[in-house]
Design a protein around this motif. Sequence first.
Motif, PDB file in Angstrom:
ATOM      1  N   ALA A   6       0.771  -1.202  -0.017  1.00 20.31           N
ATOM      2  CA  ALA A   6      -0.116  -0.111   0.043  1.00 20.31           C
ATOM      3  C   ALA A   6       0.990   1.190  -0.001  1.00 20.31           C
ATOM      4  CB  ALA A   6      -0.921   0.030   1.153  1.00 20.31           C
ATOM      5  N   ALA A   7       2.116   1.279   0.788  1.00 17.92           N
ATOM      6  CA  ALA A   7       2.876   2.351   0.792  1.00 17.92           C
ATOM      7  C   ALA A   7       3.671   2.588  -0.450  1.00 17.92           C
ATOM      8  CB  ALA A   7       3.638   2.268   1.996  1.00 17.92           C
ATOM      9  N   ASN A   8       4.012   1.687  -1.155  1.00 19.20           N
ATOM     10  CA  ASN A   8       4.835   1.573  -2.167  1.00 19.20           C
ATOM     11  C   ASN A   8       4.459   1.131  -3.505  1.00 19.20           C
ATOM     12  OD1 ASN A   8       7.151   2.565  -0.504  1.00 19.20           O
ATOM     13  ND2 ASN A   8       7.113   0.449   0.322  1.00 19.20           N
ATOM     14  N   ARG A   9       3.029   0.785  -3.829  1.00 21.78           N
ATOM     15  CA  ARG A   9       2.753   0.308  -4.867  1.00 21.78           C
ATOM     16  C   ARG A   9       2.911   1.122  -6.222  1.00 21.78           C
ATOM     17  NH1 ARG A   9      -2.889   0.902  -3.117  1.00 21.78           N
ATOM     18  NH2 ARG A   9      -3.851   2.417  -4.012  1.00 21.78           N
ATOM     19  N   SER A  10       2.859   2.568  -5.943  1.00 20.51           N
ATOM     20  CA  SER A  10       3.267   3.599  -7.025  1.00 20.51           C
ATOM     21  C   SER A  10       4.337   3.993  -7.517  1.00 20.51           C
ATOM     22  CB  SER A  10       2.267   4.675  -6.574  1.00 20.51           C
ATOM     23  OG  SER A  10       3.246   5.271  -5.434  1.00 20.51           O
ATOM     24  N   THR A  11       5.534   3.240  -6.756  1.00 23.09           N
ATOM     25  CA  THR A  11       6.878   3.388  -7.234  1.00 23.09           C
ATOM     26  C   THR A  11       7.144   2.735  -8.359  1.00 23.09           C
ATOM     27  OG1 THR A  11       7.601   1.311  -5.896  1.00 23.09           O
ATOM     28  CG2 THR A  11       7.789   3.191  -4.748  1.00 23.09           C
ATOM     29  N   GLU A  12       8.132   3.065  -9.141  1.00 24.99           N
ATOM     30  CA  GLU A  12       8.556   2.786 -10.482  1.00 24.99           C
ATOM     31  C   GLU A  12       8.697   1.109 -10.444  1.00 24.99           C
ATOM     32  OE1 GLU A  12      12.172   3.559 -13.621  1.00 24.99           O
ATOM     33  OE2 GLU A  12      11.650   5.166 -12.466  1.00 24.99           O
ATOM     34  N   TYR A  13       9.238   0.533  -9.498  1.00 23.79           N
ATOM     35  CA  TYR A  13       9.648  -0.887  -9.751  1.00 23.79           C
ATOM     36  C   TYR A  13       8.299  -1.806  -9.395  1.00 23.79           C
ATOM     37  CZ  TYR A  13      11.701  -5.502  -8.565  1.00 23.79           C
ATOM     38  OH  TYR A  13      11.961  -6.801  -8.694  1.00 23.79           O
ATOM     39  N   LEU A  14       7.742  -1.375  -8.274  1.00 21.57           N
ATOM     40  CA  LEU A  14       6.302  -2.117  -8.104  1.00 21.57           C
ATOM     41  C   LEU A  14       5.244  -1.985  -9.193  1.00 21.57           C
ATOM     42  CD1 LEU A  14       5.625  -2.336  -4.279  1.00 21.57           C
ATOM     43  CD2 LEU A  14       6.202  -3.984  -5.822  1.00 21.57           C
ATOM     44  N   TRP A  57       4.878  -4.221 -12.007  1.00 17.54           N
ATOM     45  CA  TRP A  57       4.459  -5.518 -11.692  1.00 17.54           C
ATOM     46  C   TRP A  57       2.942  -5.538 -11.201  1.00 17.54           C
ATOM     47  CZ3 TRP A  57       7.835  -8.315 -14.364  1.00 17.54           C
ATOM     48  CH2 TRP A  57       9.094  -8.330 -13.954  1.00 17.54           C
ATOM     49  N   LEU A  58       2.526  -4.521 -10.513  1.00 19.60           N
ATOM     50  CA  LEU A  58       1.143  -4.629  -9.954  1.00 19.60           C
ATOM     51  C   LEU A  58       0.152  -3.606 -10.439  1.00 19.60           C
ATOM     52  CD1 LEU A  58       2.066  -4.340  -6.050  1.00 19.60           C
ATOM     53  CD2 LEU A  58       1.448  -6.465  -7.604  1.00 19.60           C
ATOM     54  N   ASP A  64      -2.218  -0.703 -11.159  1.00 23.47           N
ATOM     55  CA  ASP A  64      -2.921  -0.117 -10.214  1.00 23.47           C
ATOM     56  C   ASP A  64      -3.865  -0.812  -9.386  1.00 23.47           C
ATOM     57  OD1 ASP A  64      -4.784  -1.316 -12.035  1.00 23.47           O
ATOM     58  OD2 ASP A  64      -5.640   0.824 -12.734  1.00 23.47           O
ATOM     59  N   VAL A  65      -3.383  -2.100  -9.056  1.00 24.59           N
ATOM     60  CA  VAL A  65      -4.198  -3.252  -8.265  1.00 24.59           C
ATOM     61  C   VAL A  65      -4.273  -2.354  -6.880  1.00 24.59           C
ATOM     62  CG1 VAL A  65      -4.064  -5.167  -7.028  1.00 24.59           C
ATOM     63  CG2 VAL A  65      -3.339  -5.055  -9.404  1.00 24.59           C
ATOM     64  N   GLU A  66      -5.657  -2.432  -6.362  1.00 23.85           N
ATOM     65  CA  GLU A  66      -5.698  -1.847  -4.998  1.00 23.85           C
ATOM     66  C   GLU A  66      -5.717  -3.071  -3.879  1.00 23.85           C
ATOM     67  OE1 GLU A  66      -6.565   0.858  -3.931  1.00 23.85           O
ATOM     68  OE2 GLU A  66      -6.658   2.028  -6.029  1.00 23.85           O
ATOM     69  N   VAL A  67      -4.967  -2.929  -3.129  1.00 24.07           N
ATOM     70  CA  VAL A  67      -4.566  -4.015  -2.164  1.00 24.07           C
ATOM     71  C   VAL A  67      -5.131  -3.823  -0.774  1.00 24.07           C
ATOM     72  CG1 VAL A  67      -2.238  -4.268  -3.327  1.00 24.07           C
ATOM     73  CG2 VAL A  67      -2.380  -2.766  -1.131  1.00 24.07           C
ATOM     74  N   GLU A  68      -5.772  -2.720  -0.427  1.00 19.76           N
ATOM     75  CA  GLU A  68      -6.291  -2.574   0.790  1.00 19.76           C
ATOM     76  C   GLU A  68      -7.490  -3.497   1.316  1.00 19.76           C
ATOM     77  OE1 GLU A  68      -5.459  -0.094  -1.077  1.00 19.76           O
ATOM     78  OE2 GLU A  68      -4.225   1.354  -0.015  1.00 19.76           O
ATOM     79  N   LEU A 106      -1.583 -13.017  -5.226  1.00 16.91           N
ATOM     80  CA  LEU A 106      -1.157 -12.213  -6.376  1.00 16.91           C
ATOM     81  C   LEU A 106       0.226 -11.665  -6.259  1.00 16.91           C
ATOM     82  CD1 LEU A 106      -2.606  -9.971  -8.446  1.00 16.91           C
ATOM     83  CD2 LEU A 106      -2.841  -8.655  -6.445  1.00 16.91           C
ATOM     84  N   TYR A 107       0.454 -11.374  -5.042  1.00 14.22           N
ATOM     85  CA  TYR A 107       2.127 -10.916  -5.040  1.00 14.22           C
ATOM     86  C   TYR A 107       2.998 -11.816  -5.534  1.00 14.22           C
ATOM     87  CZ  TYR A 107       6.044  -8.817  -3.040  1.00 14.22           C
ATOM     88  OH  TYR A 107       7.422  -8.382  -2.788  1.00 14.22           O
ATOM     89  N   ARG A 108       2.944 -13.083  -5.213  1.00 15.87           N
ATOM     90  CA  ARG A 108       3.682 -14.047  -5.646  1.00 15.87           C
ATOM     91  C   ARG A 108       3.594 -14.504  -7.052  1.00 15.87           C
ATOM     92  NH1 ARG A 108       2.403 -16.655  -0.690  1.00 15.87           N
ATOM     93  NH2 ARG A 108       0.820 -18.131  -1.567  1.00 15.87           N
ATOM     94  N   SER A 109       2.211 -14.273  -7.492  1.00 17.31           N
ATOM     95  CA  SER A 109       2.308 -14.617  -9.161  1.00 17.31           C
ATOM     96  C   SER A 109       2.574 -13.307  -9.904  1.00 17.31           C
ATOM     97  CB  SER A 109       0.500 -14.872  -9.438  1.00 17.31           C
ATOM     98  OG  SER A 109       0.179 -13.681  -9.243  1.00 17.31           O
ATOM     99  N   ARG A 110       2.735 -12.073  -9.461  1.00 18.01           N
ATOM    100  CA  ARG A 110       2.955 -11.066 -10.543  1.00 18.01           C
ATOM    101  C   ARG A 110       4.375 -10.506 -10.104  1.00 18.01           C
ATOM    102  NH1 ARG A 110      -1.830  -6.615 -11.750  1.00 18.01           N
ATOM    103  NH2 ARG A 110      -3.655  -8.320 -12.092  1.00 18.01           N
ATOM    104  N   VAL A 111       4.846 -10.293  -8.993  1.00 19.38           N
ATOM    105  CA  VAL A 111       6.197  -9.807  -8.761  1.00 19.38           C
ATOM    106  C   VAL A 111       7.138 -11.050  -8.674  1.00 19.38           C
ATOM    107  CG1 VAL A 111       7.683  -8.342  -7.152  1.00 19.38           C
ATOM    108  CG2 VAL A 111       5.097  -7.968  -7.407  1.00 19.38           C
ATOM    109  N   PRO A 112       8.292 -10.855  -9.486  1.00 23.59           N
ATOM    110  CA  PRO A 112       9.177 -11.938  -9.600  1.00 23.59           C
ATOM    111  C   PRO A 112      10.113 -12.022  -8.536  1.00 23.59           C
ATOM    112  CG  PRO A 112       9.656 -10.375 -11.096  1.00 23.59           C
ATOM    113  CD  PRO A 112       8.519  -9.965 -10.606  1.00 23.59           C
TER     114      PRO A 112
END
Length: 627
Positions: free
Chosen positions: A67-75, A78-79, A81-85, A95-101
């Motif tokens: 939630a704090a870092n999803r808009s960073t360039e790195y995340l 991979w994610l 505009d997915v809402e995680v809250e 979702l995290y394991r399937s999308r972020v390597p």
Amino acid sequence: MPCHRAREVTSSDITTESHLLRMETKAAAAAGRRAHEGCDSDVVGWFEDACENAGAVQAEVLRRILAANRSTEYLSRWLGDVEVEGMGACALESLYRSRVPLASHADFEPFIQRIADGDTAPLLTQEPIQLLSLSLVLELLTEGKSTCPSLAIARRPLSRFSELQLHIDPGYTRLVKEGGFLNSSTAASSPRPKGGLTAGTATTHYFSSEEFKIKQEQTKSFTCSPEEVISSGDYKQSTYCHLLLGLYFADRIEFITSTFAYSIVQAFRAFEDHWREICSDIRDGGLSPRITVERTRQAMLGIVSPNPSLAQRLEAACEELERKDWCGVIPKLWPKARYVYSIMTGSMQHYLTKLRHYAGGLPLVSADYGSTESWIGVNVDPSLPLERVTFAVVPTFSYFEFIPLHRQKNRSRSKNSEAIDDDFVEDEPVPLSQVKVGQEYEIVLTTFTGLYRYRLGDVVEVAGYHKRTPKLSFICRRKLILTVNIDKNTEKDLQLVVERGSRLLWKAMGELVDFTSHADISKQPGHYVIYWEIKGEVEEKVLGECCREMDASFEDHGYVVSRKCNSIGPLELCIVETGTFRKILDHFIGNGAALSQFKTPRCTSNQVLLSILNVCTVKRFYSTAYS
């Protein structure tokens, strides 16, 4: 506020970010208020509750990080505009394991370099980066890479997660109520990349931070050395001053500590050489001319005043200790010392024999388990023998995953392949809540400071559970293995083999000072080379027997078969001259590291280090096992 255990926390009421934040803040604040009363039960209670609900806590930690870092360039790559809250825990983790390597340092290096160069965009964290922590860069010693030291990101010198660790430890050990301690650590200088951020080792940041001062105040235990000594930048001068002040305030010292056991052993080896000079300084209230760093010198002269009677007592004690080869030097010179505290697992195990010799029966307590990238676990059973030490994972430090590892039975190998090869077969990563007792894993970290599914490289075994959080036993670093053909011997395997060989050395009144190894495949057949620095006069016949014993002690099936059919040649034992490993240390520190960060590499292909070792080799022995 009265001292009591924190209320029970259930998985249902820990599923919101605000509740977890309130629990952390409340526990830390309450412990801080009662630190002077010696009561840490609220923090320990909070820790117990977090461990009891480890799976739910881990899911919430992941939610907070994303939630704090999803808009960073790195995340964001991979994610999106997915809402995680509002996402459920299982769905979020899947979702995290399937999308972020899975990632290594190489994946983050371009971002870290941009940050070091002054890029203030939200690359890895939304919150601005304030400092950069240099990693231990053991790869530079083992594999001979010519790259700059790797960097791990830190948002601020003090985080509430490392603050929590300050209170858990005293809550379990309770070995010291108040007093001083002798800390032989040295902080390296902190370079500034062109972007202006401060870069330094994790220990350098720690010793210069408010956290270090807070810990001393809250535990009522104060280092006998001022900041000018710790941060002198010259480990030899710092060590001398640490020892001098430790003896000057000997009646106040309640424990001896350093980051790694190696540093403590090095300090006492230096003491064996310099004790007369130190006693002279105490007698006269002066300072050896070997201390040339001006701010360190001025700080020392402002503390030490003439004390002839103390110097006389110390000289008499040291003369007696010297005749006993310094056995029991710690309790003899520091009679109020209750224990020795340091990281003593993994590659530090070799130094335990010498440390026990110096400690003379005082308890040796293993420090907690962490890395430059993140704290991982705490030693909740400090009274256990060091060989049985485990670390309970603290579920709030980071989001943890574990890659199941299985040792390979058979491997093929080309003549031109690297000496360090893949060492395990891997399964898919599992979350903390799904690890199994007895299984080996590689740790994967997702941190609050900008690392996502980062492969730490540490191999651990799940030894049991503390509540519902796993207790880990450190096994070795990945890739740090000896391998020539189908053989594979880890750091732990090498340690056991060297221990068996050194028993013969010990019986002949010799001492193994330090060791490392190398898989030499420059000629066929390839073979293992083990380098020993020894103390004492030992007959060549005994050293030949040590060589044979080590060769015969490797139990890996691939090695035994290869030796029998001569596809791996006889083990080579090289005896290096006195001071060789000090030269390796000087080389490492000359490249910007701190003594408190140094670990002797147990297996190396670094050409600079191999050059030092080979130039300093004075005797060579070849095993007669399997002949």
